[in-house]
Design a protein around this motif. Structure first.
Motif, PDB file in Angstrom:
ATOM      1  N   LEU A  38       0.670  -1.218  -0.211  1.00 27.93           N
ATOM      2  CA  LEU A  38      -0.057   0.006  -0.152  1.00 27.93           C
ATOM      3  C   LEU A  38       0.880   1.504  -0.084  1.00 27.93           C
ATOM      4  O   LEU A  38       0.648   2.212  -0.634  1.00 27.93           O
ATOM      5  CB  LEU A  38      -0.983  -0.090   1.306  1.00 27.93           C
ATOM      6  N   PHE A  39       2.107   1.275   0.910  1.00 25.55           N
ATOM      7  CA  PHE A  39       2.798   2.542   0.947  1.00 25.55           C
ATOM      8  C   PHE A  39       3.900   1.974   1.795  1.00 25.55           C
ATOM      9  O   PHE A  39       4.060   1.081   2.605  1.00 25.55           O
ATOM     10  CB  PHE A  39       2.029   3.536   1.642  1.00 25.55           C
ATOM     11  N   PHE A  40       4.774   3.130   1.819  1.00 23.96           N
ATOM     12  CA  PHE A  40       6.034   2.725   2.556  1.00 23.96           C
ATOM     13  C   PHE A  40       5.881   3.802   3.651  1.00 23.96           C
ATOM     14  O   PHE A  40       5.705   5.298   3.644  1.00 23.96           O
ATOM     15  CB  PHE A  40       7.392   3.407   1.920  1.00 23.96           C
TER      16      PHE A  40
ATOM     17  N   VAL B 231       4.140  -1.059   3.868  1.00 26.02           N
ATOM     18  CA  VAL B 231       2.728  -1.714   4.855  1.00 26.02           C
ATOM     19  C   VAL B 231       1.879  -2.488   3.428  1.00 26.02           C
ATOM     20  O   VAL B 231       1.720  -1.939   2.584  1.00 26.02           O
ATOM     21  CB  VAL B 231       1.958  -0.568   5.199  1.00 26.02           C
ATOM     22  N   LEU B 232       1.459  -3.715   3.806  1.00 22.29           N
ATOM     23  CA  LEU B 232       0.826  -4.543   2.852  1.00 22.29           C
ATOM     24  C   LEU B 232      -0.862  -4.261   3.247  1.00 22.29           C
ATOM     25  O   LEU B 232      -1.158  -3.709   4.227  1.00 22.29           O
ATOM     26  CB  LEU B 232       1.243  -5.878   2.980  1.00 22.29           C
ATOM     27  N   SER B 233      -1.452  -4.753   2.216  1.00 19.99           N
ATOM     28  CA  SER B 233      -3.008  -4.535   2.097  1.00 19.99           C
ATOM     29  C   SER B 233      -3.355  -5.593   3.162  1.00 19.99           C
ATOM     30  O   SER B 233      -4.619  -4.953   3.600  1.00 19.99           O
ATOM     31  CB  SER B 233      -3.442  -5.418   0.867  1.00 19.99           C
ATOM     32  N   ASP B 234      -2.803  -6.357   3.867  1.00 18.75           N
ATOM     33  CA  ASP B 234      -3.405  -7.008   5.067  1.00 18.75           C
ATOM     34  C   ASP B 234      -3.037  -6.460   6.378  1.00 18.75           C
ATOM     35  O   ASP B 234      -3.096  -6.961   7.485  1.00 18.75           O
ATOM     36  CB  ASP B 234      -3.163  -8.491   5.150  1.00 18.75           C
ATOM     37  N   ALA B 235      -2.409  -5.227   6.362  1.00 20.11           N
ATOM     38  CA  ALA B 235      -1.750  -4.482   7.296  1.00 20.11           C
ATOM     39  C   ALA B 235      -0.533  -4.905   8.015  1.00 20.11           C
ATOM     40  O   ALA B 235       0.042  -4.275   9.117  1.00 20.11           O
ATOM     41  CB  ALA B 235      -2.598  -4.099   8.704  1.00 20.11           C
ATOM     42  N   SER B 236      -0.010  -6.038   7.596  1.00 16.87           N
ATOM     43  CA  SER B 236       1.485  -6.360   7.966  1.00 16.87           C
ATOM     44  C   SER B 236       2.420  -5.292   7.521  1.00 16.87           C
ATOM     45  O   SER B 236       2.209  -4.594   6.306  1.00 16.87           O
ATOM     46  CB  SER B 236       1.452  -7.889   7.704  1.00 16.87           C
TER      47      SER B 236
ATOM     48  N   LYS C  16      10.050  -5.186   5.868  1.00 17.89           N
ATOM     49  CA  LYS C  16      11.204  -4.626   5.560  1.00 17.89           C
ATOM     50  C   LYS C  16      11.958  -5.294   4.242  1.00 17.89           C
ATOM     51  O   LYS C  16      11.763  -6.453   4.392  1.00 17.89           O
ATOM     52  CB  LYS C  16      12.319  -4.474   6.615  1.00 17.89           C
ATOM     53  N   LEU C  17      12.207  -4.455   3.417  1.00 16.32           N
ATOM     54  CA  LEU C  17      12.805  -5.246   2.235  1.00 16.32           C
ATOM     55  C   LEU C  17      14.225  -4.692   1.846  1.00 16.32           C
ATOM     56  O   LEU C  17      14.538  -3.509   2.183  1.00 16.32           O
ATOM     57  CB  LEU C  17      11.904  -4.780   0.871  1.00 16.32           C
ATOM     58  N   LYS C  18      15.038  -5.645   1.084  1.00 17.57           N
ATOM     59  CA  LYS C  18      16.471  -5.232   1.033  1.00 17.57           C
ATOM     60  C   LYS C  18      16.501  -4.128   0.045  1.00 17.57           C
ATOM     61  O   LYS C  18      17.335  -3.396   0.014  1.00 17.57           O
ATOM     62  CB  LYS C  18      17.201  -6.534   0.774  1.00 17.57           C
ATOM     63  N   GLU C  19      15.601  -4.082  -0.940  1.00 17.91           N
ATOM     64  CA  GLU C  19      15.540  -3.380  -2.118  1.00 17.91           C
ATOM     65  C   GLU C  19      14.477  -2.192  -1.898  1.00 17.91           C
ATOM     66  O   GLU C  19      13.635  -2.384  -1.319  1.00 17.91           O
ATOM     67  CB  GLU C  19      15.582  -3.737  -3.280  1.00 17.91           C
ATOM     68  N   ASN C  20      15.021  -1.005  -2.380  1.00 17.92           N
ATOM     69  CA  ASN C  20      13.742   0.163  -2.562  1.00 17.92           C
ATOM     70  C   ASN C  20      12.982  -0.027  -3.515  1.00 17.92           C
ATOM     71  O   ASN C  20      13.351  -0.169  -4.583  1.00 17.92           O
ATOM     72  CB  ASN C  20      14.501   1.708  -2.442  1.00 17.92           C
ATOM     73  N   ILE C  21      11.375   0.133  -3.079  1.00 20.02           N
ATOM     74  CA  ILE C  21      10.394  -0.163  -4.265  1.00 20.02           C
ATOM     75  C   ILE C  21       9.824   1.448  -4.268  1.00 20.02           C
ATOM     76  O   ILE C  21       9.632   1.757  -3.297  1.00 20.02           O
ATOM     77  CB  ILE C  21       9.584  -1.276  -3.940  1.00 20.02           C
ATOM     78  N   LYS C  22       9.685   1.958  -5.754  1.00 18.90           N
ATOM     79  CA  LYS C  22       9.132   3.145  -5.345  1.00 18.90           C
ATOM     80  C   LYS C  22       7.618   3.031  -5.449  1.00 18.90           C
ATOM     81  O   LYS C  22       6.664   2.645  -6.136  1.00 18.90           O
ATOM     82  CB  LYS C  22       9.395   3.961  -6.866  1.00 18.90           C
ATOM     83  N   VAL C  23       6.886   3.562  -4.267  1.00 19.06           N
ATOM     84  CA  VAL C  23       5.544   3.440  -3.798  1.00 19.06           C
ATOM     85  C   VAL C  23       5.228   4.725  -3.130  1.00 19.06           C
ATOM     86  O   VAL C  23       6.178   5.455  -2.718  1.00 19.06           O
ATOM     87  CB  VAL C  23       5.190   2.243  -3.112  1.00 19.06           C
ATOM     88  N   THR C  24       4.012   4.868  -3.058  1.00 17.76           N
ATOM     89  CA  THR C  24       3.453   6.169  -1.872  1.00 17.76           C
ATOM     90  C   THR C  24       4.072   5.887  -0.793  1.00 17.76           C
ATOM     91  O   THR C  24       4.715   5.234  -0.330  1.00 17.76           O
ATOM     92  CB  THR C  24       1.980   5.906  -2.004  1.00 17.76           C
ATOM     93  N   GLU C  25       4.441   7.260  -0.027  1.00 18.95           N
ATOM     94  CA  GLU C  25       5.065   7.206   1.182  1.00 18.95           C
ATOM     95  C   GLU C  25       4.217   7.904   1.992  1.00 18.95           C
ATOM     96  O   GLU C  25       3.741   8.985   1.911  1.00 18.95           O
ATOM     97  CB  GLU C  25       6.439   7.975   1.055  1.00 18.95           C
ATOM     98  N   LEU C  26       3.982   7.255   3.296  1.00 11.57           N
ATOM     99  CA  LEU C  26       3.475   7.958   4.594  1.00 11.57           C
ATOM    100  C   LEU C  26       4.648   8.854   5.190  1.00 11.57           C
ATOM    101  O   LEU C  26       5.519   8.026   5.662  1.00 11.57           O
ATOM    102  CB  LEU C  26       2.727   6.987   5.328  1.00 11.57           C
ATOM    103  N   THR C  27       4.649   9.884   5.185  1.00 11.31           N
ATOM    104  CA  THR C  27       5.735  10.791   5.422  1.00 11.31           C
ATOM    105  C   THR C  27       6.059  10.957   6.884  1.00 11.31           C
ATOM    106  O   THR C  27       7.206  11.497   7.409  1.00 11.31           O
ATOM    107  CB  THR C  27       5.634  12.371   4.811  1.00 11.31           C
ATOM    108  N   ASN C  28       5.027  10.615   7.978  1.00  8.12           N
ATOM    109  CA  ASN C  28       5.176  11.247   9.488  1.00  8.12           C
ATOM    110  C   ASN C  28       4.428   9.965  10.253  1.00  8.12           C
ATOM    111  O   ASN C  28       3.774   9.313   9.865  1.00  8.12           O
ATOM    112  CB  ASN C  28       4.864  12.535   9.623  1.00  8.12           C
ATOM    113  N   TYR C  29       4.972  10.460  11.573  1.00  6.07           N
ATOM    114  CA  TYR C  29       4.203   9.485  12.623  1.00  6.07           C
ATOM    115  C   TYR C  29       2.681   9.653  12.404  1.00  6.07           C
ATOM    116  O   TYR C  29       2.103  10.800  12.568  1.00  6.07           O
ATOM    117  CB  TYR C  29       4.827   9.772  13.973  1.00  6.07           C
ATOM    118  N   THR C  30       1.864   8.667  12.896  1.00  2.52           N
ATOM    119  CA  THR C  30       0.431   8.526  12.681  1.00  2.52           C
ATOM    120  C   THR C  30       0.039   7.986  14.085  1.00  2.52           C
ATOM    121  O   THR C  30       0.707   6.906  14.048  1.00  2.52           O
ATOM    122  CB  THR C  30      -0.001   8.103  11.715  1.00  2.52           C
TER     123      THR C  30
END
Length: 130
Positions: A7-9, A17-22, A25-39
């Motif tokens: 879903l996003f980084f 963050v995956l669609s099942d809320a899990s 961490k990945l070894k490589e960076n994937i370009k996806v939407t980013e949540l930028t701050n603490y929630t």
């Protein structure tokens, strides 16, 4: 077979963050939407649940998400779109994001700030940016 989607980084936690809320961490960076701050946890969990319901083609138009609570709304988010628009959105109205393309088409694809955080189901506003 149910496939999990990214879903996003989460920049604060440095996890995807995956669609099942899990969270992974990945070894490589994937370009996806980013949540930028603490929630805060309660809002974060609800956000993931509702954001996962958004059509993938619309989620792909979001480049960044920032949690921006205010005095009136503790679950307000600002979404930075790839088309240079901004969208204010709260969890209660998350499903309105599925209509993003239709809304923008009706507005003539102008650049601006779309407010989908209203409690009225039919009320949205758009402020044009110069």
């Amino acid at each position: 077979i149910n496939e999990k989607e990214i879903l996003f980084f989460n920049r604060d936690k440095k996890v995807y963050v995956l669609s099942d809320a899990s969270e992974v961490k990945l070894k490589e960076n994937i370009k996806v939407t980013e949540l930028t701050n603490y929630t805060i946890k309660k809002v974060y969990e609800e956000f993931i649940k509702e954001y996962a319901k958004i059509n993938k083609n619309v989620r792909d138009k979001v480049s960044e998400i920032t949690y921006k609570p205010n005095n009136y709304d503790d679950d307000l988010f600002l979404l930075y779109m790839n088309d240079h628009n901004y969208v204010y959105l709260n969890i209660k109205n998350m499903d309105k994001l599925n209509y993003y393309e239709d809304i923008m088409a009706k507005l003539g694809f102008k650049r601006g700030i779309l407010k989908l955080d209203s409690f009225s189901s039919s009320n949205t506003s758009f402020e044009v940016l110069e």
